[in-house]
Design a protein around this motif. Structure first.
Motif, PDB file in Angstrom:
ATOM      1  N   LYS A 172      56.057  62.541  27.033  1.00 36.79           N
ATOM      2  CA  LYS A 172      55.311  61.689  25.591  1.00 36.79           C
ATOM      3  C   LYS A 172      55.776  62.426  24.703  1.00 36.79           C
ATOM      4  O   LYS A 172      55.022  63.830  24.857  1.00 36.79           O
ATOM      5  CB  LYS A 172      54.982  61.042  25.669  1.00 36.79           C
ATOM      6  CG  LYS A 172      54.664  59.347  26.518  1.00 36.79           C
ATOM      7  CD  LYS A 172      53.946  58.543  26.976  1.00 36.79           C
ATOM      8  CE  LYS A 172      53.355  57.732  27.371  1.00 36.79           C
ATOM      9  NZ  LYS A 172      52.220  56.679  28.093  1.00 36.79           N
ATOM     10  N   PRO A 173      56.756  63.183  23.499  1.00 37.95           N
ATOM     11  CA  PRO A 173      56.412  63.701  22.342  1.00 37.95           C
ATOM     12  C   PRO A 173      55.722  63.132  21.705  1.00 37.95           C
ATOM     13  O   PRO A 173      55.394  62.119  21.609  1.00 37.95           O
ATOM     14  CB  PRO A 173      57.588  63.307  21.743  1.00 37.95           C
ATOM     15  CG  PRO A 173      58.666  62.458  22.108  1.00 37.95           C
ATOM     16  CD  PRO A 173      58.205  61.626  23.253  1.00 37.95           C
ATOM     17  N   HIS A 174      54.891  64.047  20.619  1.00 39.50           N
ATOM     18  CA  HIS A 174      54.032  64.089  20.199  1.00 39.50           C
ATOM     19  C   HIS A 174      54.035  62.726  19.150  1.00 39.50           C
ATOM     20  O   HIS A 174      53.002  61.745  19.278  1.00 39.50           O
ATOM     21  CB  HIS A 174      54.595  65.195  19.177  1.00 39.50           C
ATOM     22  CG  HIS A 174      52.516  65.689  18.436  1.00 39.50           C
ATOM     23  ND1 HIS A 174      51.732  65.661  18.945  1.00 39.50           N
ATOM     24  CD2 HIS A 174      52.615  65.452  16.591  1.00 39.50           C
ATOM     25  CE1 HIS A 174      50.137  66.087  18.375  1.00 39.50           C
ATOM     26  NE2 HIS A 174      51.189  65.352  16.552  1.00 39.50           N
ATOM     27  N   HIS A 175      54.690  62.844  18.944  1.00 40.45           N
ATOM     28  CA  HIS A 175      54.835  61.606  17.306  1.00 40.45           C
ATOM     29  C   HIS A 175      54.962  60.346  18.160  1.00 40.45           C
ATOM     30  O   HIS A 175      53.653  59.426  17.702  1.00 40.45           O
ATOM     31  CB  HIS A 175      55.747  61.081  16.495  1.00 40.45           C
ATOM     32  CG  HIS A 175      57.640  61.404  17.628  1.00 40.45           C
ATOM     33  ND1 HIS A 175      58.006  60.119  17.594  1.00 40.45           N
ATOM     34  CD2 HIS A 175      58.077  62.146  17.884  1.00 40.45           C
ATOM     35  CE1 HIS A 175      59.333  60.339  18.361  1.00 40.45           C
ATOM     36  NE2 HIS A 175      59.512  61.356  18.670  1.00 40.45           N
ATOM     37  N   GLN A 176      55.398  60.141  19.650  1.00 39.07           N
ATOM     38  CA  GLN A 176      54.746  58.882  20.545  1.00 39.07           C
ATOM     39  C   GLN A 176      53.786  58.944  20.450  1.00 39.07           C
ATOM     40  O   GLN A 176      53.102  57.766  20.724  1.00 39.07           O
ATOM     41  CB  GLN A 176      55.924  58.964  22.276  1.00 39.07           C
ATOM     42  CG  GLN A 176      55.961  57.521  22.240  1.00 39.07           C
ATOM     43  CD  GLN A 176      57.216  58.344  23.452  1.00 39.07           C
ATOM     44  OE1 GLN A 176      57.739  59.001  23.635  1.00 39.07           O
ATOM     45  NE2 GLN A 176      56.777  57.465  24.710  1.00 39.07           N
ATOM     46  N   ARG A 177      53.189  60.062  20.995  1.00 35.29           N
ATOM     47  CA  ARG A 177      51.916  59.566  21.665  1.00 35.29           C
ATOM     48  C   ARG A 177      50.659  59.846  19.947  1.00 35.29           C
ATOM     49  O   ARG A 177      49.741  58.585  20.461  1.00 35.29           O
ATOM     50  CB  ARG A 177      51.050  61.422  22.209  1.00 35.29           C
ATOM     51  CG  ARG A 177      51.598  61.448  23.649  1.00 35.29           C
ATOM     52  CD  ARG A 177      50.944  62.068  23.968  1.00 35.29           C
ATOM     53  NE  ARG A 177      50.772  63.982  22.763  1.00 35.29           N
ATOM     54  CZ  ARG A 177      51.529  64.526  22.857  1.00 35.29           C
ATOM     55  NH1 ARG A 177      52.671  64.606  24.069  1.00 35.29           N
ATOM     56  NH2 ARG A 177      51.085  66.163  22.175  1.00 35.29           N
ATOM     57  N   GLN A 178      51.079  59.796  19.297  1.00 37.78           N
ATOM     58  CA  GLN A 178      50.393  60.011  17.634  1.00 37.78           C
ATOM     59  C   GLN A 178      50.069  58.016  17.452  1.00 37.78           C
ATOM     60  O   GLN A 178      49.130  57.760  17.628  1.00 37.78           O
ATOM     61  CB  GLN A 178      51.569  60.217  16.819  1.00 37.78           C
ATOM     62  CG  GLN A 178      50.129  60.844  15.840  1.00 37.78           C
ATOM     63  CD  GLN A 178      49.058  61.576  16.113  1.00 37.78           C
ATOM     64  OE1 GLN A 178      48.909  62.872  16.803  1.00 37.78           O
ATOM     65  NE2 GLN A 178      48.566  61.739  15.308  1.00 37.78           N
ATOM     66  N   GLU A 179      51.128  57.645  17.836  1.00 42.37           N
ATOM     67  CA  GLU A 179      51.853  56.498  17.292  1.00 42.37           C
ATOM     68  C   GLU A 179      50.793  55.295  18.598  1.00 42.37           C
ATOM     69  O   GLU A 179      50.200  54.819  18.313  1.00 42.37           O
ATOM     70  CB  GLU A 179      53.469  55.954  17.981  1.00 42.37           C
ATOM     71  CG  GLU A 179      53.898  56.016  16.602  1.00 42.37           C
ATOM     72  CD  GLU A 179      55.233  56.426  16.334  1.00 42.37           C
ATOM     73  OE1 GLU A 179      55.944  55.429  17.720  1.00 42.37           O
ATOM     74  OE2 GLU A 179      56.123  56.464  15.526  1.00 42.37           O
ATOM     75  N   GLU A 180      51.095  56.058  20.050  1.00 44.30           N
ATOM     76  CA  GLU A 180      50.062  54.970  20.739  1.00 44.30           C
ATOM     77  C   GLU A 180      48.621  54.989  20.649  1.00 44.30           C
ATOM     78  O   GLU A 180      48.451  54.184  20.464  1.00 44.30           O
ATOM     79  CB  GLU A 180      50.426  55.899  21.757  1.00 44.30           C
ATOM     80  CG  GLU A 180      52.555  54.743  22.693  1.00 44.30           C
ATOM     81  CD  GLU A 180      52.467  55.440  24.409  1.00 44.30           C
ATOM     82  OE1 GLU A 180      51.050  56.458  24.246  1.00 44.30           O
ATOM     83  OE2 GLU A 180      53.752  56.534  24.046  1.00 44.30           O
ATOM     84  N   SER A 206      47.686  53.287  17.717  1.00 41.06           N
ATOM     85  CA  SER A 206      48.125  51.319  18.279  1.00 41.06           C
ATOM     86  C   SER A 206      46.744  51.284  18.803  1.00 41.06           C
ATOM     87  O   SER A 206      46.406  49.909  19.553  1.00 41.06           O
ATOM     88  CB  SER A 206      48.862  51.113  18.901  1.00 41.06           C
ATOM     89  OG  SER A 206      49.451  51.679  20.025  1.00 41.06           O
TER      90      SER A 206
END
Lengths: 1014, 226
Positions: A517-525, A528
């Motif tokens: 998963k790209p960085h920002h996606q992980r960040q969001e997850e 959350s």
């Protein structure tokens, strides 16, 4: 004449009535001007972000209507601008007001213009199209006869100006270089500097004018021109070599205090100017022996002149060290500079320590042997709580390893790993260090053992590192390529996309691994899920969990994992590799985790429990440390010491330079310490018990204030407000820095010897170093006879030979410190012409007490020599040395030397004052120091804190109010110092005030020692 | 060169921001948010310096307010710390025992002082005296339109005026210069104000003198020489 005064007086009430009622518009204006206040208050009263949004939106709508209304006066517009700026600062869009800001700058009177310009500079950026509308205004103002208008125009020009419009104002600004007012000339120079930065070609032709500015009769203008020179010299130093002489002369004048006092900063002459000049000299002298020779003198002078009493002198010193190490080397200067670094690294101030370690990198690059003197400090820093320090340390020490064989080093590191004295966090760092060294090692038994041991470690962090090492170890060739022998990775070619891993990724995916998963996606997850773990190195924390403060190497390698994933852009990858930290941090290690990303998915699943475990481990270790007794601590120290000396042994044998001249003392003390330890553990004699009990009874008498401890809880916090700490912004904390680093270094160096200062504490059982038991009993009893009214220290033998034994003890009299040297004649014959002399010491006033000239000491008897000692100026610790000589058989004379340590605490006495007096004194004292100190568990309650402060530091408890306490003491002869403290949780907020500038710092230091020590 | 300076409260509220390098609005917001988080998470005894992105960040906390500067790689951290301190000293001198509220309610003044102290991210003037002189000059000039005529002192040929304390018990004599036209009384309620006792400014033949009395009233006098 006095009539008029009366008139004024009588007219006064009328005037104010008039101002309030008569002028209708004025009243309206007044209410208008307080609208910002209303807005601010409105916002602070709100509880939710949503409400704030609503309020601001409403405010912005009002403002929008007001600014576009035709009847809005410029004065009202000014107020609107202020509120718009405020809204923008809170993060709301106020772009509708931009054009009005420009209008205001154009049309307003001075006051309005100023706000208009400010708004423009805050709202717009350099390439904003509206900025073009400002050019005419700027041109007009530059031509104004009003100085303030010209100043405003120059300020805005240097702040924000469209590049393509520079020609429109350039001639005007050039003219200002000849202006009669220095403030205008100065601003013009800086404006031109900004032009030079954004469009160097446009100002090329005025280089000659810069030279004129450099020679300006006003120091401010000259200083401003240095910005330009620094920049130009950085780009092309060879073109300005001819100016070296001028810069050296200027620096000489500054250092010599030739500038007007206006330029002083806390009585240091023009520090900003000095630093600027030092930087320029560093650039000019680089790789140029002839030019460098011109500046050796002034650099030497700078090193010498920087008297260490303030941060700002450290700043200069740091820059000076940097310059010395940048220019063509001169060994004498290099040594001096290296020595100066000692003042940084040994400082208890973390900021200085950090810079000291940084400065050490310069030293090591030039000549590692010069850094040897600081090896112990470097090792100690490994256990420092602030990760940034640790990071610097490991950078240093990987450099220092250079001259020993890797096997030896690995063995040492392995030993360190298996010892209990270090935290698991440090262990993780060490494994990483081993990994780095492994490819250079020839045999690998230890590495294998280490892998075996730690791949089963309970600590996941350690396990992770061990696995990394294991994988790499299995493929030695690959590892060697990965971790090259040379010290940096700058020359390595990096496949930024990590394409070579693509196959591996595909394989893993086919085996059911989770997709990347790209960085920002992980960040969001992550956000959350409200995870507590941060992947960013060094405190870039998104949560406020305690973890953020303590980063583990695992956290870092995980961080690199993420950025190093092949789907990330190549750009990003190179960025992360270029990070300044890499080289310092782990050098070759930086690559390691990426190759390890085969375990990536796995690892990412792990983190939460893993970190918890680390935290727990750390906690456990800390608690264990707290509980452990002196002996274990000394064991730790010993291990550290051994580690330090063994790690650097390769260097040590080659090095003959010992700049501080203290390495010997260190090891000497260490030896002595272990001897003392043995003696102590072996002794449970009756004599000791006797003295101990008598001492403790006398101490009870002295500390009658103990009853305060019982009163604690009964008091309310009625008078607390008087001393509330937080209203004033300006505390003079940094105005009164610890000036005597020299002394601190002494203390530091003696800390390994744990018993070194025990002789100053009454409440510890006395340690006997005396040889004869009988002797001690007699001495102890005679001592008690004399000193029942005063507190005194234990008897300590300072020197002896076959005939005599000299012991000393301190009597803390109310008005002075009385040093008593007891000379015991062990022999069977009498000693003649016995004479004891104390060498005059810089910081002490020593007075011989009458009646202690003893020409004859009878056989087997004791004679006392007494000296009263006063402290001349405060310091933390000092040494008093002297000698005794006597004649044997009327023929040859024998001389014995000895020395005694004196601490500041020897000269501190309780100051018995009332709460009222305390209040008065408190307000009258200008020097204060504040600090929060963490207390050990055993002390984390007010009564015990108080007790510690009262007993260890000899403070008088003035009052206790709630969880706050007032204490007072004085430094003999009459330097009072007040302490206000407050306990919250395990933190102790200390606030010292005194009329003496340095005393608060010293007391704070002692206080910290007490708090941390027990 | 300094890249930017931020002032924010312990609660993470931005109080002042100054950017010395063109940065887009979006980027600014992101940087502010990120840096505030980093700095606020740090413990009191930790180092005042940190490496952040490609910058070095130097911060210091004064009471509830954090002063935070981002500088470039080769800049000196310690002197930046002193720079922050000097700025606080300037604010303190100008506001008289400055507190966070002074900065919230008069943030434009805080900006003016900063602009006089730093220019384009570099130190312009480190002398407390001359920075404040420049500020006071601008302040004073700009307030000329708000002068009221003082009845009974309209055109004094010679004599004295006074700064009068709030309780009207103490009066500090002020020399009046012949030809005085107008004067102004202004109430300053805050105690312990430290305002220079007199400021002279010379422009277009106009002299303005202000006198302050530690505890309250200030008389401004303006005189014109024909």
């Amino acid at each position: 004449m006095s009539d008029i005064v009366e008139k004024t007086l009588t007219a006064l009430p009328g005037l104010f009535l008039q101002s309030q009622s008569a002028s209708g518009p004025a009243a309206a204006k007044a209410s208008f001007s307080s609208r910002l206040g209303g807005l601010v208050r409105g916002i602070t009263a709100l509880t939710s972000k949503h409400e704030e949004e609503k309020l601001i939106q409403q405010e912005l709508n009002n403002l929008k209507a007001t600014v576009s209304a035709p009847n809005t006066t410029l004065k009202m517009m000014k107020e609107c601008m202020v509120r718009l700026i405020y809204c923008e600062m809170l993060g709301y869009d106020a772009s509708f007001g931009y054009i009005h800001a420009i209008k205001l700058a154009q049309q307003g009177n001075l006051l309005e213009k100023r706000v208009g310009y400010l708004a423009v500079s805050l709202f717009l950026h350099e390439s904003h199209e509206l900025l073009l509308l400002l050019v005419n205004t700027v041109v007009k103002d530059l031509q104004s006869t009003n100085l303030v208008e010209v100043c405003m125009a120059l300020t805005i020009v240097s702040q924000i100006f469209p590049r393509e419009m520079i020609p429109a104002v350039l001639p005007l600004i050039e003219d200002k270089l000849q202006h009669s007012k220095e403030i205008i000339r100065r601003k013009a120079v800086l404006a031109l500097y900004k032009f030079y930065l954004i469009a160097p070609n446009q100002v090329q032709h005025i280089h000659i004018k810069f030279r004129k500015a450099l020679c300006d009769r006003d120091v401010g203008v000259m200083a401003a021109s240095l910005h330009i020179y620094l920049k130009m010299i950085k780009e092309n130093s060879s073109a300005y070599k001819d100016l070296t002489g001028s810069f050296v002369t200027i620096l000489k004048q500054v250092v010599g205090g030739k500038l007007p006092v206006d330029f002083n900063y806390h009585s240091v002459p023009a520090p900003w100017l000095q630093i600027q000049l030092l930087r320029i000299l560093g650039l000019l002298g680089k790789d140029d022996q002839r030019t460098s020779e011109l500046m050796y003198d002034v650099l030497d002078e700078s090193l010498r002149r920087a008297e260490l009493n303030h941060n700002v002198t450290y700043a200069i010193l740091f820059e000076c060290v940097h310059t010395v190490y940048s220019i063509y080397p001169k060994s004498e200067l290099l040594e001096k500079a290296a020595k100066c670094i000692g003042k940084f690294v040994l400082s208890p101030k973390i900021n200085l320590k950090y810079l000291g370690l940084k400065a050490l990198t310069y030293v090591i690059q030039q000549d590692p042997t010069l850094a040897l003197q600081h090896q112990m400090t470097i090792i100690e820093c490994l256990d420092h709580p602030d990760p940034i320090i640790k990071r610097e340390v490991l950078g240093e020490y990987s450099y220092l390893l250079g001259k020993e064989t890797p096997e030896e080093v690995i063995t040492k590191l392995y030993k360190l790993l298996t010892s209990d004295s270090i935290s698991s966090e440090t262990k993780a760092w060490i494994i990483a260090a081993v990994t780095k060294l492994t490819p250079q090692a020839h045999s690998s038994n230890i590495v294998e053992r280490l892998i075996q041991e730690f791949t089963t470690s309970l600590d996941t962090c350690l396990r992770q590192h061990a696995f990394e090492l294991k994988h790499l170890h299995e493929n030695v060739k690959f590892m060697k390529g990965l971790l090259p022998v040379d010290k940096s990775c700058e020359d390595m070619v990096v496949d930024a996309s990590l394409s070579f891993l693509d196959g591996f990724v595909a394989e893993e995916l086919s085996q059911g691994a989770a997709p990347y998963k790209p960085h920002h996606q992980r960040q969001e997850e992550k956000l959350s899920q409200e995870k507590v773990l941060s992947f960013e190195p060094y405190g870039l924390s998104f949560s406020s969990s305690g973890f953020s403060g303590r980063q583990s190497p695992a956290g870092i390698s995980l961080g690199s994992d993420i950025s190093g994933n092949s789907t990330d852009t190549g750009l990003k990858e190179t960025n992360s590799l270029k990070l300044e930290g890499i080289k310092k941090l782990w050098g070759k290690e930086g690559y390691l985790p990426k190759k390890e990303s085969k375990t990536g998915d796995e690892t990412e699943a792990l983190p939460v429990p893993q970190e918890n475990i680390i935290m727990e481990n750390v906690d456990q270790i800390i608690t264990k440390k707290d509980q452990s007794q002196v002996l274990t601590q000394s064991k730790q120290e010993k291990e550290k010491q051994l580690l330090a000396s063994s790690l650097f042994v390769g260097l040590g044998s080659e090095s003959t330079i010992n700049l501080l001249g203290k390495a010997d003392t260190l090891s000497h003390k260490f030896r002595r310490k272990s001897k003392v330890k043995e003696t102590k553990s072996g002794q449970t004699t009756t004599a000791q018990n006797m003295t101990r009990s008598s001492f403790s009874s006398s101490s009870n008498v002295t500390y009658e204030e103990d009853y305060y401890l019982d009163n604690l809880q009964d008091r309310g916090d009625k008078e607390v407000k008087k001393f509330s700490l937080n209203s004033e912004l300006l505390d003079s904390e940094s105005l009164t820095e610890l000036p005597l680093v020299e002394k601190i270094s002494n203390c530091r160096l003696s800390t390994p010897s744990l018993f070194a200062d025990n002789n100053m504490e009454v409440f510890h059982p006395p340690q006997s170093t005396a040889a004869s038991l009988a002797n001690e009993i007699s001495l102890a009893s005679s001592l008690l006879e004399e000193t029942t009214e005063h507190m005194h220290s234990d008897l300590m033998e300072v020197c002896d030979n076959e005939t005599i034994s000299v012991s000393s003890y301190k009597i803390w009299k109310d008005e002075c410190l009385l040093m008593v040297w007891s000379v015991f004649n062990k022999s069977a014959s009498e000693l003649k012409s016995a004479n004891l002399e104390i060498a005059p010491a810089e910081n002490f006033k020593i007075t011989e007490q009458p009646g202690c000239c003893l020409p004859v000491i009878e056989a087997e008897s004791t004679k006392n020599f007494q000296y009263s000692v006063q402290m001349e100026k405060p310091f933390t610790e000092g040494n008093l040395s002297g000698f005794i000589n006597y004649q044997v058989m009327d023929t040859h004379s024998v001389q014995l030397e000895f020395s005694v340590n004196l601490s500041l605490l020897d000269f501190i006495r309780p100051l018995k004052i009332s709460t009222e007096d305390f209040g008065k004194l408190w307000l009258s004292f200008a020097n204060d120091v504040k600090q929060n100190v963490k207390m050990s568990e055993s002390q984390a309650a007010l009564p015990s804190t108080l007790k510690a402060l009262q007993q260890e530091l000899r403070l008088h408890v003035v009052d206790i109010i709630g969880n706050e306490g007032l204490l007072a003491c004085q430094l003999l002869p009459s330097n009072p110092c007040l302490l206000h403290f407050r306990v919250h949780g395990d933190m102790l907020a200390l606030w010292f005030r005194s009329s003496c500038s340095t005393l608060p710092d010293y007391l704070l230091y002692q206080c910290q020692k007490v708090m941390e020590g027990s | 060169m300094m890249r930017f300076m931020l002032l924010f409260s312990r609660q993470g509220k931005l109080r002042l921001q100054k950017w010395y390098l063109a940065t887009s609005d979006k980027e600014r917001k992101k940087m502010v948010r990120e840096l505030m988080q980093v700095v606020l998470a740090r413990k009191p005894k930790m180092c005042s310096f940190l490496e952040w992105r490609d910058l070095k960040v130097v911060y210091k906390r004064y009471a509830s307010l954090y002063f935070c500067c981002a500088i470039e790689g080769q800049d000196n951290e310690l002197i930046t710390l002193e720079l922050i301190h000097r700025y606080v000293e300037l604010l303190d001198k100008y506001f008289g025992s400055v507190c966070e509220l002074d900065i919230i309610f008069n943030f434009e003044k805080a900006y003016f002082i900063l602009d006089e102290f730093l220019m384009g991210g570099d130190v312009q003037d480190t002398s407390k005296k001359s920075v404040l002189k420049a500020i006071e000059q601008a302040d004073l000039l700009q307030e000329e339109k708000h002068f009221w005529t003082l009845p009974g002192l309209g055109s004094v040929k010679e004599g004295r005026a006074a700064a009068i304390s709030q309780d009207a018990k103490a009066a500090l004599p002020v020399p009046l210069i012949p030809g005085t036209r107008v004067a102004r009384f202004k109430a300053k309620k805050k105690k312990k104000r430290k305002i220079p006792s007199s400021i002279c400014y010379d422009n277009d033949n106009v002299f303005r003198i202000s006198v302050s009395c530690a505890n309250v009233f200030i008389v401004y006098l303006e005189c014109k020489f024909d």
